[in-house]
Structures are given as structure tokens and as C-alpha cells.
Design an enzyme around this catalytic site. Structure first.
Site, PDB file in Angstrom:
ATOM      1  CG  HIS A 422       4.786   4.842  -6.393  1.00  0.00           C
ATOM      2  ND1 HIS A 422       5.547   5.268  -5.335  1.00  0.00           N
ATOM      3  CD2 HIS A 422       4.036   3.815  -5.935  1.00  0.00           C
ATOM      4  CE1 HIS A 422       5.281   4.504  -4.290  1.00  0.00           C
ATOM      5  NE2 HIS A 422       4.375   3.618  -4.630  1.00  0.00           N
ATOM      6  N   GLY A 733     -11.297   3.536 -13.713  1.00  0.00           N
ATOM      7  CA  GLY A 733      -9.939   3.910 -13.289  1.00  0.00           C
ATOM      8  C   GLY A 733      -9.331   4.729 -14.406  1.00  0.00           C
ATOM      9  CB  THR A 734      -9.812   8.249 -15.386  1.00  0.00           C
ATOM     10  OG1 THR A 734      -9.702   8.731 -14.047  1.00  0.00           O
ATOM     11  CG2 THR A 734     -11.268   8.147 -15.786  1.00  0.00           C
ATOM     12  CB  CYS A 798     -12.019   5.111  -8.313  1.00  0.00           C
ATOM     13  SG  CYS A 798     -11.492   3.739  -9.345  1.00  0.00           S
TER      14      CYS A 798
HETATM   15  C1  PEP Z   1      -6.614   3.974 -12.191  1.00  0.00           C
HETATM   16  O1  PEP Z   1      -5.966   3.313 -12.981  1.00  0.00           O
HETATM   17  O2  PEP Z   1      -7.296   4.970 -12.514  1.00  0.00           O
HETATM   18  C2  PEP Z   1      -6.623   3.628 -10.755  1.00  0.00           C
HETATM   19  C3  PEP Z   1      -7.399   4.288  -9.906  1.00  0.00           C
HETATM   20  O3  PEP Z   1      -5.783   2.637 -10.348  1.00  0.00           O
HETATM   21  P1  PEP Z   1      -4.218   2.790 -10.118  1.00  0.00           P
HETATM   22  O4  PEP Z   1      -3.890   4.231 -10.103  1.00  0.00           O
HETATM   23  O5  PEP Z   1      -3.938   2.097  -8.839  1.00  0.00           O
HETATM   24  O6  PEP Z   1      -3.653   2.065 -11.300  1.00  0.00           O
END
Ligand code: PEP
Ligand code: MG
Length: 844
Positions: A422, A733-734, A798
Site C-alpha cells: 500500500h 493489472g499486473t 495498468c
Molecule cells: C493491479 O492489481 O495491478 C492493479 C493495478 O490494481 P491494484 O494495485 O489496485 O490492486
């Protein structure tokens, strides 16, 4: 003599000799270029990598033949590597000095000068070749005889007199230094291949001593820190090598200077000649060069020229200036700047030239540097901000309700976490320096102290500097360099935009992020994580009420209160982005992230919501999961509690109508997170379409939108064909995809990642660098299957990897339409994409 010219071991450097940097090293090649420019370079012979390897292995080369080429003179030996920052042995001057030459030279250049030449050689030979203690030879007042005696006493043999033997020994010592384990490890750490070779350059000495106007100096034509055009360097009479650059030795400035005498005044003609050489080097060598010169009895000689050592910001300015002056073309200017080097220009940096006292280190999670006083809670950071005090927020790990505190702080340090935890993700998003996974500290919250492994105690209020670029904590205040988003930076990026062929968007959750994204010329928002809009105190209360509602009707009633707030968020975002695409991700995190933990938090919650403590406790317990990241989150939440996504979709569409009335009509994109099955998309799509129809009806306005899927689970990759049928875009979402492909918690991996990388289990932290083999294969499969099912489906990435040049190259290769990264990575991504386009995918 001529017969030696073609031997592979050494070759005289002439205009036509067959010399390449790959066989003789960069210095030899550069000297050849200077000779081709008719600059007065003393006679030079280059030894090839093969020749030096031979010497290192104990074989002999034809040293007499080499000396024949140079002639009866003193010589210097310098190294000639392929890449200048690969380390290696230092230069040795005045080889060939012995009693006979000393006597002869005493007559020509004077006794004192001959002495100085001999002393310097003995000192250097003793240290570099015989590996004797430098202290024993450091006495500046020691005579030649003293030094020779000291040498003999230490080695039990007289100082060698024979020039051929001296040169053989120097070459052998330099060759062996290059082959030593420590030298090899050092250069490999800097990217050198295992078999990197060393060339050597043997050059006739231009003395710089003796006759009235003799000396040595160094000149360059830009400032190495800023890149500004400026003559810099020093000259010193009766000196050799780089002596002029030493502090306090009475060197002359080069240009006229109020601080003291200058070469410009002292020898105006030679100074003018040097200026002409600078111009010639810049145009012919197509680079800003630092020239090492001597003046020998009034005559200028050029011994060497190297690319001016420079900071990243100076490199950008130089590349742009060379292109603007037509010396190189724009594409070459783009390729001369490494994309990741731009990070140094975007943030404050610790001045590398200042001393630093590192007290703690961890993972370099978000670049830049800041100094502030330590606080342990988000509330303390906010209170300090109100007093205009800079703080570094220190937490075991951060949670969503720390975000406001993170905004208030100038840096964040956490004990736990990795590159996608986070704290790391938020900090990169808002451009806040951040170090995570600093496992060498223990936080004592009661005492408000940090105890470092070495026993050092840092208290709340103590001043520290956080270096997020290096992952280091420095005690106290460090000297910082300001960011350099100047004209050269903007120009280079505008050229990059003309060259690149893949889109670059930004991940932006707040208006401030979006502003940064727009300032860095992102082509829209590729990921707006809406949960961050709920962590404001007022909204958090409504979210909690929603969670505590007993029926869907009650839930909808509470959510109605969130509607105007969300709508206002999106209106502001759409207006700011002026018609550029904005991709809004529907709520993703598990609901328990909106609830407090600990008895105190529960008591407060019960009080605020006016429910019995037992009910609050029961509800929180009911939401507790063993594996929340694999539990009720993402689209699962949207299906189980459909009112949430419905209210978000309504807010997005109503905002689109409002923004369209006042400005450019936006085309919002709605993204469904954590999908693993086609049916999930069908269910959400039908509800979102229904909301769109209702808003069109109520407002009497038409608008378009695009609905897509965030591909974050291995199953979604494998079933991309059927998922694509219902999606206009697939955005990978890598972060989660890496987590799920490896079965590796992104929040806990930091604890053992270092060991894993050191043991060679993983070549790199896969949350940091996209795993092209495993995760990459899933991306490839999904891209192919998605495109096969729907030819015009938009492909994007992303996750945090999206700003990484290697990941960008990969995405471009597989036909992705755009990458979406943290706002502060946008310039890096623009430049990396340009590199790929210019080199046809072989760049960077
Ligand atoms: C991801 O999982 O790659 C993503 C961009 O979403 P988050 O980091 O919010 O889980
Ligand atoms: Mg995710």
C-alpha cells in the site's frame, strides 16, 4: 618497424589504423579520432584486449617492438575500456625514467624537473606495480635516492633501470588488476559482461615540466552538474596529469575570473586554441568532451579526451543542445538519455557529492528525497502540516486510512512491505519519497521511538532524511538538489512523443494526481482507483453505515448520500482531463478495509453509528476473511452487493452529462476489477447498461461510454477470448496478476524477497520487474486470445510495471494500445516508448 603495425597485440594509433572500441577500447578509438582531427596528440600505441589478456596470463608480448614504435622517450600507460564506468587500474606516468635519462634530462629540462619526473615514477611504480605501502612513498620532500633506497629496502632488489622491464611490469600489473576478483565484481555490478576486456594505451610523455611555459590542465565546455554551456577546468604550470584539479595547488582558472589568475590572461593564444579544439571535438565527436592537455615549452599537446562526466540533468540538457545545434539528430538525442535516468530530474535528490550518514536501509519504493521530523501516526503528520512542519511518517505498514497522513508528510518509511504494498503504490502515485521493508528497525509505538538493529534509537521529532531513490535513511538533514523540469526536459519529451507508437496514460485517483498526469502530458487516465475517494472522514462514515445496513433498501438509501459526492469527484476529474479518456475502476478492496480494527476503534465505530458494541463487533467479525485478497473483493463485491456498483455507475454517467454540458464531452470508461469468469462481466454489464439507459432517460442527454475488464487473475488471461466478447478493453493489472501467478502475497513478499533474489530463485523482485517468462506468457496468451475473439479490443497494462521500460517494450511487441503508470513515471514511459519505436523494439 612497420611489421609490428599489423600484429594483433598492439598497434600504432594512426589515422588509418584498424581500431575499434570492441577490440582496443574506447580511449584508443577516441585518440584515433583526435588524430584524425589533426590535433597534436603525442605518439600513441594501443594494446588490444587480446594482447592484455595474454599479458595477464603470463605470456610475453614483443615489448621491444612496442618501444620501437614509440621511440626513445618516457611513456605513460592508461587503460582503455569499452565502457567508461567499468572501473580499472589508474594511469602510470614517466615510465622509462632511470639514472641515465635522469642525468640527460637534467641537462635539457633542469635538475629539479628531472627529479620531479623520477620521483613521481618511483612512487607510482612502488604502489601500483610492486604493491608497496603508499604511506612509505608519500613524503613530498623525499629525494630520488631516498625513494630508490626505500624501494630496495622493501623488495630486496634495486629499482629496475631497464625501460623495457619497467614497461613490461607496468603492463602486467595493470592487466592483472583488471582480472582480479574485486575488479571483476565491481564492473559486473555496473553491467559489464563476464568477459569484458581491457585495452591499454601507451603514449609518449608530453612532460609539462622543465621549459618556462610548461604545465598540464583539463578543460570542458559544459558544467557537469547542470549541463549549462560554460568553460570549466584548471591549468597548472610545471605539472603533469590531472594535478591542476587538486585542491590548493595554485592552479590557474581557465577563463578570466575575479578569484585569481587565468590561462586566458596568461597564455591567450593557447587558450584560444583550446576553445577551437572544444568546438571541433563537439562537432566531430558529436559529444561534449573533457580534454586533458599539456603545454610543453609553449606548445599545446592533447593527451586524452573523455566524455564529460555528468549528472542525468546535464545529460538531458546536453543531448537537446547537441540536437538543436544540428550536431546529432533528434532520435539520437532521445536515445542518449536512459528513460530511468529521468527520475533524477523529477524529484528532489540527495546531493551525491555530499557526505551521507546512512542509519537504515530498505526497499527503494518511491524515488526522491526529503527531510522531516519523525511522526508515528497519520494524525500527527496532519497536525504538523497545519503548523507547516515537514514530517516523515513512520508506520509498520500503511493502511487506507493513513492516506491523508501520507499526503501531509514529506516522506514515508515502513517496516514491512514490498514494491506493490500500500505505502509503495500510494507514495509513487503522489510523488512522495518512500522506503518500505526496512526490516532493520523496530517501532516502539508506546515510547514513540525507532530502535535500529545496531542499537541506535531515533525518537519522535528527530530529523531524518529519506532517500527513496536508494532506499536509505540518513540521520539529520542532507544536502538536496532541486528537480529539473526545465525547457530541455520538455523539449526532449516532446520529441519522444513524436517518435513513439504506444499510448501513455496515468493511474490517478485524486485531482492532484490527475493534475500531475496532465502536466506530464499523459494521454488520459488509465486507472482511477475509486476506493481512495472514500477514505475522507465524512465519506468513510457513510461507507460504514452502508456496511451496517440490514437490507438492500437500507443500503441503497445510504448509498444515495454518497452519490452527489462521487458525482462531484468525477465531474472535477472529467473537466480537468478535458475530453481525454478517464478509466474508472469500480470498487475493488474488501469491505473490511473500511472498518477499524482494535477494541478502541470498534467502540468508536459503535458510538458514531449508534449501534450496540456487540453488533459492531459481530459485523466486523462477519467480514473478517482468512485471505481477504482472494476473498470478497473486486467484482465479487459488485455481484454480492450490486447497489455499490450501481451507484458508482450512476455517479460516472451523471458526471459525464454535467461535464459535457459545460465543456468537452468526456467518454468515460468503466472497468470491472478482479474478473475471473465471463458471467461476472455479463452480470455487471447488464446492470451498468441499465443505469446508463436510466441516466440517458432522466437527463434527456445521450452520451457514450466504454465498459472493460481489469485482467488480474490467471483464469481471466486464459479465458480472455470469452471475456473480450463483452469488453471493449482489457487492462492488465499486473500487481494482482503477479501475486496470483506466483501465489505470492504482494504485502508480505518483502520479508523474504531479498533472500530469494540473493539465492537466485528469482532474478529480480517480480513485483518490481515484470516476470516476462511467467506473467509475461499469461499476458501474451490473453492478448492473442482477446484479439482473436474481438479484433478491435483495446489492450492496456495498468499495474505498477507499466512504467518500466522493459515492460513497455514487451507490451509494444504484443500490440498493446497503451500503458498506464503512476503519474511520476509518465515521462519515463514516454521516453522508453520512443526508444522502442526508434530502435524497432531493440532499444533501451
Ligand atoms: C493491479 O492489481 O495491478 C492493479 C493495478 O490494481 P491494484 O494495485 O489496485 O490492486
Ligand atoms: Mg489489482
Amino acid at each position: 618497424m612497420q611489421k609490428h603495425v599489423d600484429t594483433p597485440d598492439f598497434i600504432e594509433v594512426t589515422q588509418t589504423a584498424d581500431i575499434s572500441p570492441a577490440t582496443y577500447g574506447g580511449r584508443a578509438k577516441c585518440l584515433q579520432r583526435l588524430i584524425r582531427m589533426d590535433l597534436p596528440v603525442p605518439k600513441t600505441v594501443a594494446l588490444s584486449f587480446a594482447g592484455v589478456r595474454k599479458i595477464a596470463s603470463g605470456q610475453l608480448i614483443e615489448i621491444e617492438g612496442l618501444l620501437d614504435l614509440i621511440g626513445d622517450t618516457l611513456v605513460s600507460v592508461r587503460q582503455s575500456r569499452q565502457v567508461s564506468d567499468w572501473g580499472g587500474p589508474g594511469a602510470v606516468l614517466n615510465i622509462g625514467m632511470n639514472a641515465a635519462r635522469h642525468a640527460a634530462m637534467s641537462n635539457t629540462i633542469g635538475h629539479a624537473a628531472a627529479d620531479a619526473l623520477f620521483r613521481r615514477f618511483i612512487q607510482c611504480y612502488a604502489v601500483e606495480v610492486a604493491h608497496l605501502d603508499p604511506e612509505m612513498f608519500a613524503d613530498a620532500t623525499a629525494s630520488v635516492a631516498d625513494l630508490r633506497d626505500a624501494y630496495e629496502a622493501e623488495t630486496d632488489e634495486p629499482f629496475p633501470d631497464d625501460p623495457a622491464r619497467q614497461l613490461t611490469d607496468v603492463l602486467a600489473a595493470m592487466a592483472r588488476t583488471w582480472e582480479s576478483t574485486s575488479a571483476r565484481l565491481l564492473r559486473e555490478a555496473r553491467g559489464a559482461p563476464k568477459d569484458a576486456g581491457l585495452g591499454l594505451v601507451v603514449q609518449e610523455m608530453a612532460l609539462g615540466l622543465g621549459a618556462p611555459e610548461s604545465g598540464a590542465g583539463v578543460i570542458q565546455f559544459i558544467d557537469g552538474t547542470t549541463g549549462q554551456a560554460q568553460v570549466t577546468g584548471r591549468y597548472r604550470s610545471q605539472a603533469q596529469g590531472r594535478d591542476a584539479l587538486k585542491e590548493g595547488v595554485g592552479s590557474l582558472f581557465l577563463t578570466k575570473d575575479p578569484r585569481g589568475a587565468s590561462l586566458e590572461q596568461h597564455c591567450p593564444e593557447i587558450f584560444a586554441e583550446l576553445l577551437d579544439m572544444g568546438v571541433a571535438c563537439r562537432t566531430r565527436l558529436r559529444e561534449e568532451m573533457q580534454i586533458e592537455f599539456t603545454i610543453d615549452d609553449g606548445e599545446l599537446r592533447v593527451l586524452d579526451a573523455v566524455r564529460v562526466p555528468r549528472t542525468s540533468r546535464a545529460n538531458v540538457r546536453t543531448a537537446v543542445a547537441l540536437a538543436e545545434d544540428g550536431v546529432i539528430d533528434r532520435n539520437e538525442a532521445i536515445l542518449r538519455v536512459q528513460p530511468n535516468a529521468l527520475i533524477d530530474l523529477l524529484h528532489r535528490q540527495v546531493d551525491e557529492t555530499a557526505p551521507r550518514e546512512v542509519c537504515l536501509s530498505g526497499i527503494a519504493a518511491s524515488p526522491g528525497a526529503a527531510t522531516g521530523r519523525i511522526v508515528f501516526t497519520a494524525a500527527a503528520a496532519l497536525a504538523a502540516e497545519a503548523r507547516e512542519e515537514a514530517t516523515i511518517l513512520v508506520r509498520r505498514e500503511t493502511k487506507p486510512d493513513d492516506i491523508r497522513g501520507m499526503h501531509a508528510a514529506v516522506g514515508v518509511l515502513t517496516e514491512r512491505g514490498g514494491m506493490t504494498s500500500h505505502a509503495a503504490v500510494i507514495a509513487r502515485g503522489i510523488g512522495l519519497p518512500c522506503v518500505v521493508g526496512a526490516t532493520g528497525l523496530r517501532i516502539n509505538r508506546r515510547e514513540k521511538t525507532i530502535v535500529v538493529d545496531d542499537g541506535q534509537v531515533i525518537k519522535e521529532g528527530d530529523l531524518i532524511t529519506i532517500d527513496g531513490s536508494r532506499g536509505e535513511i540518513i540521520a539529520g538533514e542532507a544536502a538536496l538538489l532541486e528537480p529539473a523540469l526545465d525547457e530541455a526536459f520538455q523539449t526532449l519529451l516532446s520529441w519522444a512523443d513524436e517518435a513513439r507508437d504506444i499510448g501513455v496514460r496515468a493511474n490517478a485517483d485524486t485531482l492532484a494526481d490527475a493534475r500531475t498526469a496532465r502536466d506530464f502530458r499523459a494521454e488520459g487516465i488509465g486507472l482511477c482507483r475509486t476506493e481512495h475517494m472514500f477514505f475522507d472522514e465524512g465519506r468513510m462514515k457513510v461507507m460504514r453505515e452502508m456496511i451496517f445496513a440490514d437490507t438492500p433498501e437500507d443500503r441503497s438509501a445510504v448509498l444515495e448520500r454518497l452519490l452527489p459526492m462521487q458525482r462531484a469527484d468525477f465531474v472535477a476529474l472529467f473537466e480537468l482531463m478535458r475530453g481525454q479518456p478517464v478509466c474508472v475502476r469500480l470498487l475493488d478492496p474488501p469491505l473490511h478495509e473500511f472498518l477499524p480494527d482494535g477494541t478502541e476503534g470498534l467502540r468508536e465505530l459503535a458510538q458514531v453509528l449508534n449501534v450496540p458494541l456487540a453488533k459492531a463487533t459481530r459485523r466486523v467479525e462477519a467480514l473478517t476473511e482468512f485471505n481477504p485478497m482472494l476473498g470478497m473483493r473486486g467484482v465479487r463485491l459488485g455481484i454480492k452487493v450490486p447497489e455499490i456498483y450501481e451507484i458508482q455507475a450512476r455517479a460516472i454517467f451523471e458526471a459525464a452529462v454535467i461535464a459535457g454540458e459545460t465543456g468537452v464531452a468526456p467518454v468515460p470508461e468503466v472497468m470491472i476489477p478482479l474478473v475471473s469468469a465471463k458471467r461476472e462481466v455479463e452480470l455487471v454489464k447488464s446492470r451498468v447498461d441499465a443505469v446508463a439507459a436510466a441516466v440517458r432517460n432522466e437527463s434527456g442527454q445521450d452520451f457514450s461510454y466504454r465498459l472493460g475488464v481489469m485482467v488480474e487473475t490467471p483464469r481471466a488471461c486464459l479465458r480472455a477470448d470469452e471475456i473480450a466478447q463483452h469488453s471493449e478493453f482489457l487492462s492488465f493489472g499486473t500487481n494482482d496478476l503477479t501475486q496470483m501467478t506466483y501465489g505470492l502475497s504482494r504485502d508480505d513478499a518483502g520479508r523474504f524477497m531479498n533472500d530469494y533474489v540473493q539465492e537466485g530463485v528469482y532474478p529480480e523482485d517480480p513485483f518490481h520487474r515484470l516476470d516476462l517468462d511467467g506473467v509475461g506468457e499469461l499476458l501474451m496468451i490473453a492478448a492473442e486470445r482477446g484479439k482473436d475473439a474481438k479484433r478491435n479490443v483495446t489492450l492496456a497494462i495498468c499495474g505498477e510495471h507499466a512504467g518500466d521500460p522493459e515492460a513497455i517494450a514487451f507490451c509494444r511487441r504484443f500490440g498493446f494500445d497503451y500503458v498506464s503508470c503512476s503519474p511520476f513515471r509518465v515521462p519515463v514511459a514516454r521516453l522508453a516508448a520512443a526508444h522502442q519505436a526508434i530502435t524497432g523494439g531493440n532499444g533501451t
